[in-house]
Design an enzyme around this catalytic site. Structure first.
Site, PDB file in Angstrom:
ATOM      1  N   CYS A  40       0.917  -1.218   0.107  1.00  0.00           N
ATOM      2  CA  CYS A  40      -0.075   0.117   0.043  1.00  0.00           C
ATOM      3  C   CYS A  40       0.896   1.346   0.209  1.00  0.00           C
ATOM      4  CB  CYS A  40      -0.832   0.209   1.200  1.00  0.00           C
ATOM      5  SG  CYS A  40      -2.052  -1.267   1.386  1.00  0.00           S
ATOM      6  N   GLY A  80      -0.729   0.299  -4.852  1.00  0.00           N
ATOM      7  CA  GLY A  80      -1.967  -0.282  -4.584  1.00  0.00           C
ATOM      8  C   GLY A  80      -3.090   0.690  -5.544  1.00  0.00           C
ATOM      9  N   ASN A  99       0.852   0.347   5.726  1.00  0.00           N
ATOM     10  CA  ASN A  99       1.296  -0.690   4.775  1.00  0.00           C
ATOM     11  C   ASN A  99       2.087  -1.896   5.233  1.00  0.00           C
ATOM     12  OD1 ASN A  99       4.105  -0.220   2.592  1.00  0.00           O
ATOM     13  ND2 ASN A  99       2.544  -1.778   2.499  1.00  0.00           N
ATOM     14  N   GLY A 100       1.541  -2.979   5.148  1.00  0.00           N
ATOM     15  CA  GLY A 100       2.135  -4.332   5.628  1.00  0.00           C
ATOM     16  C   GLY A 100       1.132  -5.273   5.930  1.00  0.00           C
ATOM     17  N   TYR A 120      10.560  -4.906  -7.631  1.00  0.00           N
ATOM     18  CA  TYR A 120       9.131  -4.621  -8.407  1.00  0.00           C
ATOM     19  C   TYR A 120       8.445  -3.631  -8.024  1.00  0.00           C
ATOM     20  CZ  TYR A 120       4.224  -5.323  -9.685  1.00  0.00           C
ATOM     21  OH  TYR A 120       3.087  -5.164 -10.006  1.00  0.00           O
TER      22      TYR A 120
HETATM   23  O1  PRP Z   1       4.569 -13.726 -12.799  1.00  0.00           O
HETATM   24  P1  PRP Z   1       3.466 -12.694 -12.557  1.00  0.00           P
HETATM   25  O2  PRP Z   1       2.398 -13.217 -11.670  1.00  0.00           O
HETATM   26  O3  PRP Z   1       2.524 -12.267 -14.144  1.00  0.00           O
HETATM   27  O4  PRP Z   1       4.113 -11.548 -11.926  1.00  0.00           O
HETATM   28  C1  PRP Z   1       5.112 -10.695 -12.457  1.00  0.00           C
HETATM   29  C2  PRP Z   1       4.893  -9.967 -13.357  1.00  0.00           C
HETATM   30  O5  PRP Z   1       3.791  -8.762 -12.676  1.00  0.00           O
HETATM   31  C3  PRP Z   1       4.554  -7.479 -12.738  1.00  0.00           C
HETATM   32  O6  PRP Z   1       4.263  -6.610 -13.600  1.00  0.00           O
HETATM   33  P2  PRP Z   1       3.040  -5.614 -13.682  1.00  0.00           P
HETATM   34  O7  PRP Z   1       2.172  -5.529 -14.781  1.00  0.00           O
HETATM   35  O8  PRP Z   1       2.432  -5.803 -12.277  1.00  0.00           O
HETATM   36  O9  PRP Z   1       3.681  -4.186 -13.350  1.00  0.00           O
HETATM   37  P3  PRP Z   1       4.804  -3.301 -14.386  1.00  0.00           P
HETATM   38  O10 PRP Z   1       3.779  -2.585 -15.362  1.00  0.00           O
HETATM   39  O11 PRP Z   1       5.191  -2.461 -13.166  1.00  0.00           O
HETATM   40  O12 PRP Z   1       5.620  -4.104 -14.746  1.00  0.00           O
HETATM   41  C4  PRP Z   1       6.010  -7.814 -12.777  1.00  0.00           C
HETATM   42  O13 PRP Z   1       6.623  -6.652 -13.154  1.00  0.00           O
HETATM   43  C5  PRP Z   1       6.104  -8.843 -13.759  1.00  0.00           C
HETATM   44  O14 PRP Z   1       5.975  -8.317 -15.074  1.00  0.00           O
HETATM   45  N1  GLN Z   2      -0.491  -4.073   0.954  1.00  0.00           N
HETATM   46  C1  GLN Z   2      -0.759  -3.691   2.309  1.00  0.00           C
HETATM   47  O1  GLN Z   2       0.189  -3.035   2.815  1.00  0.00           O
HETATM   48  C2  GLN Z   2      -1.913  -4.008   2.869  1.00  0.00           C
HETATM   49  C3  GLN Z   2      -2.350  -3.306   4.151  1.00  0.00           C
HETATM   50  C4  GLN Z   2      -3.326  -4.056   4.916  1.00  0.00           C
HETATM   51  N2  GLN Z   2      -2.967  -5.227   5.408  1.00  0.00           N
HETATM   52  C5  GLN Z   2      -4.811  -4.180   4.172  1.00  0.00           C
HETATM   53  O2  GLN Z   2      -5.056  -5.421   3.896  1.00  0.00           O
HETATM   54  O3  GLN Z   2      -5.472  -3.245   3.785  1.00  0.00           O
HETATM   55 MG    MG Z   3       5.712  -6.320 -15.241  1.00  0.00          MG
END
Ligand code: PRP
Ligand code: GLN
Ligand code: MG
Length: 504
Positions: A2, A28, A101-102, A257
């Site tokens: 988040c 998020g 966040n967490g 990421y």
């Molecule tokens: O193996 P998966 O479960 O597919 O997860 C990994 C993928 O998901 C994320 O991309 P995302 O589209 O979330 O965001 P980005 O545009 O920042 O790359 C990450 O960058 C990989 O591309």
């Molecule tokens: N990804 C998060 O940091 C989630 C915060 C909190 N555990 C929620 O579910 O809202």
């Molecule tokens: Mg990606």
């Protein structure tokens, strides 16, 4: 993950909070919320949706006051209902709002204690409501009508004693101030900064430094693990270490990421860390596959770009943006549910055929988690006429669940869980698959030992959880409660908000 933010300004903060949530949106995409404080009154607006959809002009007008906190949500606990959008509010003592966040790993025990011992009511399944109530109880124990920052620090120390897991939080008490704190391992990021104005100094606490940059604040420091930062309503800042044994062990997946590349976390540039990941990966390819026949390196936008460019440079192979990303589709990994994730990959990415035709392409992604992206992308590369399709991941195989704020609860949903690298390659349909070594990833993020971060939480890669209290039983329960099927069932959970007045 988040995104969280808190500001104490010298003029209304609604626009600055909104702007910073837009910049933290990559953390998020499910819900957004802001609470501001005007005199002794709190104003709330929160709902499911992107920040730009949740806040209309009528809401912004109501969010008056010179201090406030904001949140963008990616759920890891409870339901996806708008009742669990944040910030959360508790009436006693003093009125407190909190954005988290967490993920707390002892949420069930805390819930029981809050009910049986602290006589507190929880109205949602969110662990963030638990965190708020633990803090509120610890503050109430100070037993004062008028508190000062030392009371807040003592209450944060109480939170550290009782709560386990990952938590970075910002909170606010009407007429008193805004404060932020980070768990004793500093798993989730949190920074603070200042901005000089004609009316005086303003302070901001945020998940990532990019939020400070874009709003015109300059970074002061990371909140240290276990530390709390308090900014009074009149703009005085105080910090204190509130944990008995803080050990900085930030989540390495932020660097792989989650975070934006233009952020600096724990004094490490995310951009540079990703560049070094590309370098390390190139070195591995040169070492183990010196006679490779890669014609072109193609990144999978967005996040892998930084590493892929450096990898191509180091290999001396052309780099080409062969996939075009639809700028109106968000991050697929943090979308709720496998069906929507799967569909969104195709909506998000499309191949430029001539960059693939008859070529041996090396596709590069930052990570392979469920394999949703890589599986489809490899097929798209083949459909576009590639001769051979190789795949490289700037992170090692993700084999274990995350319990600190990333929604990867079920080992069985991870494509590399229980599979060798060759088996993953077969599953994905790649002609060859190269994963980063964990040691190389750590080196890359740690600036080859030059950073002051001695250790990271690398649990998704090695199953070692830095808090040391994650049991197989906990992981089993997490998987049972939060696998994709179970989450879909949560969908119908109550939308009722027992909270501040939240205008529609
Ligand atoms: O193996 P998966 O479960 O597919 O997860 C990994 C993928 O998901 C994320 O991309 P995302 O589209 O979330 O965001 P980005 O545009 O920042 O790359 C990450 O960058 C990989 O591309
Ligand atoms: N990804 C998060 O940091 C989630 C915060 C909190 N555990 C929620 O579910 O809202
Ligand atoms: Mg990606």
């Amino acid at each position: 993950m988040c995104g969280i933010v808190g500001i104490v300004g010298k003029s209304p903060v609604n626009q600055a909070l909104y702007d910073s949530l837009l910049v933290l949106q990559h953390r998020g995409q499910d819900a957004a919320g802001i609470v501001t404080c005007q005199g002794d009154k709190l104003h709330l607006r929160k709902d499911n949706g992107l920040a730009r959809d949740v806040f209309r002009t009528r809401h912004m007008i109501q969010l008056g006051g010179n201090m406030g906190v904001g949140h963008v949500r990616y759920p890891t606990a409870g339901a996806a209902s708008s009742a669990e959008a944040q910030p959360f509010y508790v009436n006693s003592p003093y009125g407190i709002v909190l954005a988290h966040n967490g993920n707390l790993t002892n949420a069930e025990d805390l819930k029981r204690d809050l009910f049986v011992e602290d006589l507190r009511h929880l109205n949602t399944e969110s662990d963030s409501e638990i965190l708020l109530n633990v803090f509120a109880h610890e503050l109430q124990l100070q037993g004062k009508l008028r508190i000062d920052e030392q009371d807040v620090f003592r209450a944060v120390a109480g939170v550290h004693r009782r709560c386990r897991g990952g938590y970075a939080a910002v909170a606010m008490i009407p007429g008193f101030g805004v404060f932020g704190f980070r768990d004793p391992h500093g798993i989730r990021p949190l920074v603070y900064g200042r901005r000089e104005t004609d009316l005086g100094t303003e302070y901001m606490i945020a998940s990532e430094s990019v939020a400070l940059d874009t709003i015109g604040f300059s970074l002061i420091a990371d909140v240290a693990p276990g530390e709390a930062v308090f900014i009074s309503v009149d703009g005085q800042i105080h910090t204190r270490q509130c944990a008995a044994q803080p050990i900085l062990s930030p989540c390495i997946f932020e660097f792989v990421y989650f975070a934006r590349p233009d952020s600096i976390i724990d004094n490490i540039s995310v951009h540079k860390a990703r560049s070094r990941m590309g370098k390390k990966l190139a070195a591995k390819i040169k070492r183990e596959w010196s006679n490779h026949d890669i014609d072109v390196v193609i990144p999978i936008p967005d996040t892998s770009r930084t590493a892929a460019l450096q990898l191509a440079n180091q290999l001396g192979v052309p780099y080409s943006e062969g996939f075009i990303k639809n700028r109106y589709i968000g991050r697929t990994f943090i979308m709720p549910g496998q069906q929507v994730r799967k569909k969104s990959v195709r909506q998000k990415l499309n191949a430029i055929d001539l960059e693939f035709r008859k070529k041996n392409v090396l596709l590069v992604d930052d990570s392979i988690v469920r394999g949703t992206t890589s599986q489809q992308i490899i097929q798209m590369a083949r459909d576009a006429g590639a001769h051979r399709v190789y795949f490289a991941s700037a992170a090692p195989p993700v084999r274990f669940p995350n319990v600190y704020g990333i929604d990867m609860p079920a080992a069985s949903e991870l494509i590399a869980h229980g599979r060798t690298e060759d088996e993953v390659a077969r599953e994905l349909g790649a002609d060859r698959l190269i994963f980063q070594e964990l040691g190389d990833l750590i080196d890359a993020v740690q600036k080859k030992g030059k950073s002051h971060v001695d250790r990271f939480d690398t649990s998704v890669f090695d199953g070692l959880y830095v808090t040391g209290d994650v049991t197989p039983e906990y992981l089993q329960a997490l998987e049972a409660n939060r696998n994709d099927g179970a989450k879909t069932a949560y969908g119908s959970f109550s939308e009722n908000v027992i909270d501040l007045y939240n205008s529609a």
